[in-house]
Design a protein around this motif. Structure first.
Motif, PDB file in Angstrom:
ATOM      1  N   GLY A 119      10.762 -22.538 -14.482  1.00  0.00           N
ATOM      2  CA  GLY A 119      11.926 -21.507 -14.906  1.00  0.00           C
ATOM      3  C   GLY A 119      12.748 -21.424 -14.935  1.00  0.00           C
ATOM      4  O   GLY A 119      13.578 -21.320 -13.613  1.00  0.00           O
ATOM      5  N   ARG A 120      14.108 -22.891 -15.541  1.00  0.00           N
ATOM      6  CA  ARG A 120      15.741 -22.032 -14.792  1.00  0.00           C
ATOM      7  C   ARG A 120      16.196 -22.426 -16.356  1.00  0.00           C
ATOM      8  O   ARG A 120      15.808 -22.980 -17.374  1.00  0.00           O
ATOM      9  N   ARG A 121      17.847 -22.782 -15.377  1.00  0.00           N
ATOM     10  CA  ARG A 121      18.705 -23.065 -16.571  1.00  0.00           C
ATOM     11  C   ARG A 121      18.835 -21.757 -17.869  1.00  0.00           C
ATOM     12  O   ARG A 121      19.446 -23.109 -19.013  1.00  0.00           O
ATOM     13  N   LEU A 122      19.350 -20.910 -17.988  1.00  0.00           N
ATOM     14  CA  LEU A 122      18.798 -19.984 -19.059  1.00  0.00           C
ATOM     15  C   LEU A 122      20.547 -19.968 -18.869  1.00  0.00           C
ATOM     16  O   LEU A 122      21.606 -20.110 -18.598  1.00  0.00           O
ATOM     17  N   ARG A 123      20.984 -20.573 -19.956  1.00  0.00           N
ATOM     18  CA  ARG A 123      22.337 -21.028 -21.337  1.00  0.00           C
ATOM     19  C   ARG A 123      22.423 -19.692 -21.642  1.00  0.00           C
ATOM     20  O   ARG A 123      21.223 -19.703 -22.864  1.00  0.00           O
ATOM     21  N   LEU A 124      23.763 -19.271 -21.977  1.00  0.00           N
ATOM     22  CA  LEU A 124      24.282 -18.447 -23.452  1.00  0.00           C
ATOM     23  C   LEU A 124      24.561 -19.206 -24.238  1.00  0.00           C
ATOM     24  O   LEU A 124      25.572 -20.048 -23.620  1.00  0.00           O
ATOM     25  N   GLY A 125      24.386 -19.129 -25.622  1.00  0.00           N
ATOM     26  CA  GLY A 125      24.972 -19.492 -26.703  1.00  0.00           C
ATOM     27  C   GLY A 125      25.853 -18.828 -27.582  1.00  0.00           C
ATOM     28  O   GLY A 125      26.268 -17.774 -26.879  1.00  0.00           O
ATOM     29  N   ALA A 126      26.150 -19.119 -28.538  1.00  0.00           N
ATOM     30  CA  ALA A 126      26.545 -17.695 -29.456  1.00  0.00           C
ATOM     31  C   ALA A 126      26.433 -16.590 -29.905  1.00  0.00           C
ATOM     32  O   ALA A 126      25.484 -16.296 -29.376  1.00  0.00           O
ATOM     33  N   GLU A 127      27.462 -16.215 -29.036  1.00  0.00           N
ATOM     34  CA  GLU A 127      27.471 -14.295 -29.798  1.00  0.00           C
ATOM     35  C   GLU A 127      27.484 -14.136 -30.749  1.00  0.00           C
ATOM     36  O   GLU A 127      27.625 -14.406 -31.670  1.00  0.00           O
ATOM     37  N   VAL A 128      25.816 -13.006 -30.829  1.00  0.00           N
ATOM     38  CA  VAL A 128      25.253 -13.408 -32.597  1.00  0.00           C
ATOM     39  C   VAL A 128      25.637 -11.543 -33.126  1.00  0.00           C
ATOM     40  O   VAL A 128      25.281 -11.305 -34.077  1.00  0.00           O
ATOM     41  N   TYR A 129      25.332 -10.206 -31.773  1.00  0.00           N
ATOM     42  CA  TYR A 129      26.009  -8.940 -32.294  1.00  0.00           C
ATOM     43  C   TYR A 129      26.603  -8.286 -31.224  1.00  0.00           C
ATOM     44  O   TYR A 129      26.127  -8.844 -29.779  1.00  0.00           O
ATOM     45  N   THR A 130      27.099  -7.189 -31.576  1.00  0.00           N
ATOM     46  CA  THR A 130      28.353  -6.996 -30.977  1.00  0.00           C
ATOM     47  C   THR A 130      28.187  -5.005 -30.902  1.00  0.00           C
ATOM     48  O   THR A 130      28.473  -4.835 -32.529  1.00  0.00           O
ATOM     49  N   THR A 131      27.842  -4.233 -30.188  1.00  0.00           N
ATOM     50  CA  THR A 131      28.000  -3.181 -30.575  1.00  0.00           C
ATOM     51  C   THR A 131      29.204  -2.655 -29.107  1.00  0.00           C
ATOM     52  O   THR A 131      28.937  -3.094 -28.164  1.00  0.00           O
ATOM     53  N   SER A 132      29.356  -1.128 -29.136  1.00  0.00           N
ATOM     54  CA  SER A 132      30.402  -0.505 -28.309  1.00  0.00           C
ATOM     55  C   SER A 132      28.674  -0.276 -27.153  1.00  0.00           C
ATOM     56  O   SER A 132      29.544  -0.019 -26.061  1.00  0.00           O
ATOM     57  N   THR A 133      27.602  -0.355 -27.262  1.00  0.00           N
ATOM     58  CA  THR A 133      26.644  -0.299 -26.258  1.00  0.00           C
ATOM     59  C   THR A 133      26.218  -1.875 -25.341  1.00  0.00           C
ATOM     60  O   THR A 133      25.570  -1.742 -24.323  1.00  0.00           O
ATOM     61  N   ARG A 191      15.022 -24.344 -19.037  1.00  0.00           N
ATOM     62  CA  ARG A 191      13.945 -24.552 -19.767  1.00  0.00           C
ATOM     63  C   ARG A 191      12.562 -24.184 -18.955  1.00  0.00           C
ATOM     64  O   ARG A 191      13.162 -23.628 -17.578  1.00  0.00           O
ATOM     65  N   GLY A 192      11.486 -25.237 -18.856  1.00  0.00           N
ATOM     66  CA  GLY A 192      10.665 -25.072 -18.477  1.00  0.00           C
ATOM     67  C   GLY A 192       9.902 -25.602 -18.621  1.00  0.00           C
ATOM     68  O   GLY A 192       9.091 -25.959 -19.977  1.00  0.00           O
ATOM     69  N   GLY A 193       8.443 -26.308 -17.667  1.00  0.00           N
ATOM     70  CA  GLY A 193       7.739 -26.816 -17.988  1.00  0.00           C
ATOM     71  C   GLY A 193       8.245 -28.059 -18.749  1.00  0.00           C
ATOM     72  O   GLY A 193       7.324 -28.693 -19.577  1.00  0.00           O
ATOM     73  N   GLY A 194       9.248 -28.530 -18.703  1.00  0.00           N
ATOM     74  CA  GLY A 194       9.575 -30.027 -19.245  1.00  0.00           C
ATOM     75  C   GLY A 194      10.162 -29.720 -20.751  1.00  0.00           C
ATOM     76  O   GLY A 194      10.739 -30.595 -21.663  1.00  0.00           O
ATOM     77  N   LEU A 195      10.590 -28.154 -21.164  1.00  0.00           N
ATOM     78  CA  LEU A 195      10.808 -28.042 -22.822  1.00  0.00           C
ATOM     79  C   LEU A 195      12.139 -27.197 -22.500  1.00  0.00           C
ATOM     80  O   LEU A 195      12.403 -26.938 -21.893  1.00  0.00           O
ATOM     81  N   THR A 196      12.453 -27.746 -23.448  1.00  0.00           N
ATOM     82  CA  THR A 196      13.949 -26.596 -23.824  1.00  0.00           C
ATOM     83  C   THR A 196      13.336 -25.303 -24.596  1.00  0.00           C
ATOM     84  O   THR A 196      12.952 -25.905 -25.443  1.00  0.00           O
ATOM     85  N   ILE A 197      13.231 -23.691 -23.938  1.00  0.00           N
ATOM     86  CA  ILE A 197      13.005 -22.833 -25.053  1.00  0.00           C
ATOM     87  C   ILE A 197      13.959 -21.807 -25.562  1.00  0.00           C
ATOM     88  O   ILE A 197      15.595 -21.788 -24.760  1.00  0.00           O
ATOM     89  N   SER A 198      14.143 -21.669 -26.304  1.00  0.00           N
ATOM     90  CA  SER A 198      15.643 -20.641 -27.157  1.00  0.00           C
ATOM     91  C   SER A 198      15.270 -19.805 -27.365  1.00  0.00           C
ATOM     92  O   SER A 198      13.063 -19.032 -27.006  1.00  0.00           O
ATOM     93  N   GLY A 199      15.881 -18.520 -27.662  1.00  0.00           N
ATOM     94  CA  GLY A 199      15.706 -17.268 -27.900  1.00  0.00           C
ATOM     95  C   GLY A 199      16.647 -16.754 -28.192  1.00  0.00           C
ATOM     96  O   GLY A 199      18.066 -17.126 -28.099  1.00  0.00           O
ATOM     97  N   ARG A 200      16.656 -14.949 -27.295  1.00  0.00           N
ATOM     98  CA  ARG A 200      17.960 -14.396 -27.921  1.00  0.00           C
ATOM     99  C   ARG A 200      18.131 -12.972 -27.002  1.00  0.00           C
ATOM    100  O   ARG A 200      16.890 -12.794 -25.809  1.00  0.00           O
ATOM    101  N   ILE A 201      19.384 -12.622 -26.030  1.00  0.00           N
ATOM    102  CA  ILE A 201      19.515 -11.947 -25.160  1.00  0.00           C
ATOM    103  C   ILE A 201      20.157 -10.521 -25.460  1.00  0.00           C
ATOM    104  O   ILE A 201      21.151 -11.033 -26.171  1.00  0.00           O
ATOM    105  N   ALA A 202      19.567  -9.364 -24.771  1.00  0.00           N
ATOM    106  CA  ALA A 202      20.439  -8.211 -24.585  1.00  0.00           C
ATOM    107  C   ALA A 202      20.910  -7.719 -23.958  1.00  0.00           C
ATOM    108  O   ALA A 202      20.287  -7.725 -22.652  1.00  0.00           O
ATOM    109  N   ILE A 203      22.490  -7.740 -23.885  1.00  0.00           N
ATOM    110  CA  ILE A 203      23.066  -7.485 -22.522  1.00  0.00           C
ATOM    111  C   ILE A 203      23.745  -5.854 -22.267  1.00  0.00           C
ATOM    112  O   ILE A 203      24.559  -6.562 -23.308  1.00  0.00           O
TER     113      ILE A 203
END
Length: 286
Positions: A7-21, A30-42
């Motif tokens: 597992g590697r190359r985590l890349r941020l895409g579009a910002e989809v949600y924003t609050t004060s917190t 990337r992982g296992g020869g595939l590109t996997i999508s998802g969503r991250i909250a920071i």
């Protein structure tokens, strides 16, 4: 268990949600020869923050959209100081398709591929140059994703610090086959693929034991928290009671919390389950 993960190359895409917190973004890795999508909250702030990788429950891939299935949990975790990476899985949203899915039998691997995607998500998050604390990580999953979490914990002990599941499927692959595949006439293609590739449970019980997480509970080195409602008519609570019993037998630090009157979706007692989760992770992800 025997696989090597990359597992590697985590890349941020579009910002989809924003609050004060917090801020949430579409992501790929990337992982296992595939590109996997998802969503991250920071969380807002400097960090570094502890992190949790989330494995969602079953949603038909034909209708699934990015980040669907654990929206409440993802937001709660970021509001409480955790980076939360929600994995779409292969064949979902913007992730790559696999050959099995293209033939219409994407579940014929009994979702072992989803397990690989979550392991690679942990590694990709750990390798990311964002504000994550590499040494404080957990995995969490709901329903089918709870089964994915069990698989991750037995296949890669030591990968994370703790595991949390809500309304999980059975840790016995035969229970899940009988409940959702073998008894469903619309899934005859999956039954046929399993028969060709491995044999059905009555034909090859050794294979089915070999892909059941409970067979390897003695490998788990992390504490586990299980949330389950007593009125769950999708994943019966007896599955979690048996899972907890077998984990205890094999020396796992497991806690099963039952929610009287609660169903599969965790409506009225959702926040109670999250508060318990917060206390659990505060003890173990540190």
């Amino acid at each position: 268990m025997a696989k090597e993960y990359d597992g590697r190359r985590l890349r941020l895409g579009a910002e989809v949600y924003t609050t004060s917190t917090q801020r949430q973004y579409e992501v790929t890795y990337r992982g296992g020869g595939l590109t996997i999508s998802g969503r991250i909250a920071i969380p807002e702030g400097k960090g570094p923050f502890p992190a949790i990788v989330l494995a969602h429950g079953y949603i038909d891939p034909a209708y699934y959209v990015n980040g669907q299935g654990m929206t409440r949990e993802r937001e709660w975790f970021a509001n409480n100081g955790y980076i939360a990476l929600h994995v779409d899985y292969r064949n979902h949203a913007g992730s790559d398709d696999t050959a099995l899915a293209e033939r219409g039998v994407g579940e014929a691997d009994m979702r072992m591929g989803y397990t690989e995607d979550v392991v690679n998500a942990v590694l990709a998050l750990r390798a990311w140059d964002g504000p994550v604390d590499d040494d404080r990580m957990a995995v969490g999953g709901r329903s089918m994703g709870g089964g994915v979490v069990y698989n991750v914990l037995v296949a890669q002990p030591g990968l994370v610090d703790a595991g949390v599941v809500w309304a999980p499927v059975s840790s016995d692959a035969v229970d899940n086959y009988d409940r959702w595949i073998g008894s469903d006439p619309t899934r005859s293609d999956i039954v046929a693929a399993l028969r060709r590739s491995h044999g059905l449970p009555k034909d090859d019980p050794e294979f089915w034991e070999g892909i059941s997480a409970r067979t390897y509970f003695d490998q788990i080195s992390e504490p586990v928290l299980i949330h389950h409602g007593t009125l769950d008519d999708t994943c019966p609570i007896r599955w979690s009671r048996e899972t907890a019993r077998l984990m205890e037998r094999d020396g796992v630090d497991v806690t099963l919390t039952e929610y009287p009157g609660e169903g599969h979706a965790f409506g009225p007692q959702f926040f109670a389950s999250m508060e318990r989760t917060g206390r659990f992770l505060a003890r173990h992800v540190r």
